[in-house]
Design a protein around this motif. Structure first.
Motif, PDB file in Angstrom:
ATOM      1  N   THR A  43      36.277  -0.627   0.793  1.00 40.67           N
ATOM      2  CA  THR A  43      34.893  -0.559   0.322  1.00 40.67           C
ATOM      3  C   THR A  43      34.816  -0.861  -1.172  1.00 40.67           C
ATOM      4  O   THR A  43      33.896  -1.549  -1.627  1.00 40.67           O
ATOM      5  N   LEU A  44      35.776  -0.372  -1.929  1.00 36.84           N
ATOM      6  CA  LEU A  44      35.798  -0.623  -3.366  1.00 36.84           C
ATOM      7  C   LEU A  44      35.978  -2.109  -3.686  1.00 36.84           C
ATOM      8  O   LEU A  44      35.505  -2.578  -4.718  1.00 36.84           O
ATOM      9  N   GLN A  45      36.641  -2.838  -2.803  1.00 39.41           N
ATOM     10  CA  GLN A  45      36.876  -4.261  -3.050  1.00 39.41           C
ATOM     11  C   GLN A  45      35.573  -5.051  -3.107  1.00 39.41           C
ATOM     12  O   GLN A  45      35.529  -6.130  -3.703  1.00 39.41           O
ATOM     13  N   ASP A  46      34.515  -4.517  -2.524  1.00 37.05           N
ATOM     14  CA  ASP A  46      33.212  -5.187  -2.563  1.00 37.05           C
ATOM     15  C   ASP A  46      32.557  -5.086  -3.943  1.00 37.05           C
ATOM     16  O   ASP A  46      31.644  -5.851  -4.246  1.00 37.05           O
ATOM     17  N   LEU A  47      33.010  -4.149  -4.757  1.00 38.42           N
ATOM     18  CA  LEU A  47      32.430  -3.972  -6.088  1.00 38.42           C
ATOM     19  C   LEU A  47      32.979  -5.017  -7.056  1.00 38.42           C
ATOM     20  O   LEU A  47      34.127  -5.443  -6.920  1.00 38.42           O
ATOM     21  N   PRO A  48      32.188  -5.388  -8.051  1.00 41.17           N
ATOM     22  CA  PRO A  48      32.739  -6.244  -9.111  1.00 41.17           C
ATOM     23  C   PRO A  48      33.879  -5.515  -9.820  1.00 41.17           C
ATOM     24  O   PRO A  48      33.888  -4.284  -9.900  1.00 41.17           O
ATOM     25  N   LYS A  49      34.827  -6.272 -10.346  1.00 43.28           N
ATOM     26  CA  LYS A  49      36.018  -5.695 -10.972  1.00 43.28           C
ATOM     27  C   LYS A  49      35.668  -4.700 -12.075  1.00 43.28           C
ATOM     28  O   LYS A  49      36.310  -3.662 -12.219  1.00 43.28           O
ATOM     29  N   LYS A  84      29.405   4.266  -8.671  1.00 41.97           N
ATOM     30  CA  LYS A  84      29.067   5.302  -7.691  1.00 41.97           C
ATOM     31  C   LYS A  84      27.699   5.051  -7.071  1.00 41.97           C
ATOM     32  O   LYS A  84      27.516   5.237  -5.867  1.00 41.97           O
ATOM     33  N   ASP A  85      26.752   4.616  -7.908  1.00 42.04           N
ATOM     34  CA  ASP A  85      25.418   4.298  -7.384  1.00 42.04           C
ATOM     35  C   ASP A  85      25.485   3.161  -6.362  1.00 42.04           C
ATOM     36  O   ASP A  85      24.802   3.201  -5.338  1.00 42.04           O
ATOM     37  N   ARG A  86      26.307   2.169  -6.630  1.00 41.89           N
ATOM     38  CA  ARG A  86      26.454   1.044  -5.696  1.00 41.89           C
ATOM     39  C   ARG A  86      27.223   1.458  -4.446  1.00 41.89           C
ATOM     40  O   ARG A  86      26.992   0.917  -3.364  1.00 41.89           O
ATOM     41  N   LEU A  87      28.144   2.391  -4.594  1.00 41.85           N
ATOM     42  CA  LEU A  87      28.969   2.823  -3.463  1.00 41.85           C
ATOM     43  C   LEU A  87      28.247   3.790  -2.524  1.00 41.85           C
ATOM     44  O   LEU A  87      28.567   3.846  -1.341  1.00 41.85           O
ATOM     45  N   ARG A  88      27.334   4.552  -3.074  1.00 41.21           N
ATOM     46  CA  ARG A  88      26.695   5.622  -2.311  1.00 41.21           C
ATOM     47  C   ARG A  88      26.211   5.158  -0.935  1.00 41.21           C
ATOM     48  O   ARG A  88      26.557   5.777   0.085  1.00 41.21           O
ATOM     49  N   PRO A  89      25.419   4.067  -0.803  1.00 38.44           N
ATOM     50  CA  PRO A  89      24.969   3.662   0.532  1.00 38.44           C
ATOM     51  C   PRO A  89      26.137   3.239   1.432  1.00 38.44           C
ATOM     52  O   PRO A  89      26.135   3.532   2.638  1.00 38.44           O
ATOM     53  N   LYS A  90      27.139   2.584   0.884  1.00 37.06           N
ATOM     54  CA  LYS A  90      28.284   2.134   1.691  1.00 37.06           C
ATOM     55  C   LYS A  90      29.100   3.323   2.173  1.00 37.06           C
ATOM     56  O   LYS A  90      29.595   3.331   3.296  1.00 37.06           O
ATOM     57  N   VAL A  91      29.258   4.341   1.319  1.00 39.35           N
ATOM     58  CA  VAL A  91      30.040   5.510   1.694  1.00 39.35           C
ATOM     59  C   VAL A  91      29.297   6.313   2.772  1.00 39.35           C
ATOM     60  O   VAL A  91      29.921   6.842   3.692  1.00 39.35           O
ATOM     61  N   LYS A  92      27.977   6.358   2.660  1.00 42.03           N
ATOM     62  CA  LYS A  92      27.204   7.049   3.716  1.00 42.03           C
ATOM     63  C   LYS A  92      27.426   6.398   5.065  1.00 42.03           C
ATOM     64  O   LYS A  92      27.545   7.086   6.082  1.00 42.03           O
ATOM     65  N   GLU A  93      27.531   5.070   5.081  1.00 37.85           N
ATOM     66  CA  GLU A  93      27.828   4.371   6.328  1.00 37.85           C
ATOM     67  C   GLU A  93      29.213   4.746   6.849  1.00 37.85           C
ATOM     68  O   GLU A  93      29.385   4.993   8.047  1.00 37.85           O
TER      69      GLU A  93
END
Length: 180
Positions: free
Chosen positions: A122-128, A166-175
């Protein structure tokens, strides 16, 4: 100018020195600190220190050089204190948080519950720029100060990037949690 050892002549000498060198002294302090109010405060401290030290002034030195040396020392003292205060907020606050029984933030609980492999994917989807501080903090147990030093970024930038990640991850982590 010859300094007399009686109080009245010392005060007159000091007043003459300040009238002659005061403006250039203030401009010098301002050039060092680049903040008008701070420069005014430090200027006052320099004047007080110089006045109190006037009886020990050696006449072989130039009074302007002597005043400027006091100014540099006052600025260094200020920077030392400022650096120490910032170090408290950058390092010690985090130590206190680790030592006490602080309730973890919801996103931290979720990050801890997710399996490491799923989270890394999931983290790999984030910009570096957002991924790197999170990986260093959560998976390599680096402190914010260590991350700041490793990435050569100010600590405020590291904090901002972690918050945005964390803000960008929140929806992905909920999934992930809902599917897991």
């Amino acid at each position: 100018m010859k300094i007399c050892k009686n109080k009245q002549s010392m005060e007159q000498y000091f007043e003459t020195c300040i009238l002659e060198h005061g403006k250039s002294l203030f401009n010098y302090i301002y050039s060092l600190v680049r903040h008008k109010e701070l420069a005014e405060d430090l200027y006052q401290e320099v004047l007080i220190s110089a006045y109190l030290a006037l009886p020990s002034f050696e006449e072989r030195a130039k009074v302007k050089n002597w005043l400027f040396k006091i100014a540099v020392n006052k600025c260094r003292d200020y920077w030392r204190k400022e650096k120490s205060a910032n170090r408290f907020w950058e390092e010690k606050v985090y130590l206190y948080a680790e030592d006490s029984n602080v309730i973890e933030q919801p996103e931290e609980l979720i990050l801890n519950k997710c399996s490491q492999e799923e989270m890394v994917v999931t983290l790999q989807d984030l910009p570096k720029m957002y991924r790197e501080p999170l990986l260093l903090f959560y998976y390599h147990n680096q402190t914010l100060m260590e991350i700041s030093n490793l990435t050569s970024l100010p600590i405020s930038t590291v904090k901002t990037r972690m918050r945005r990640a964390k803000d960008r991850l929140r929806p992905k982590v909920k999934e992930l949690v809902a599917n897991g």
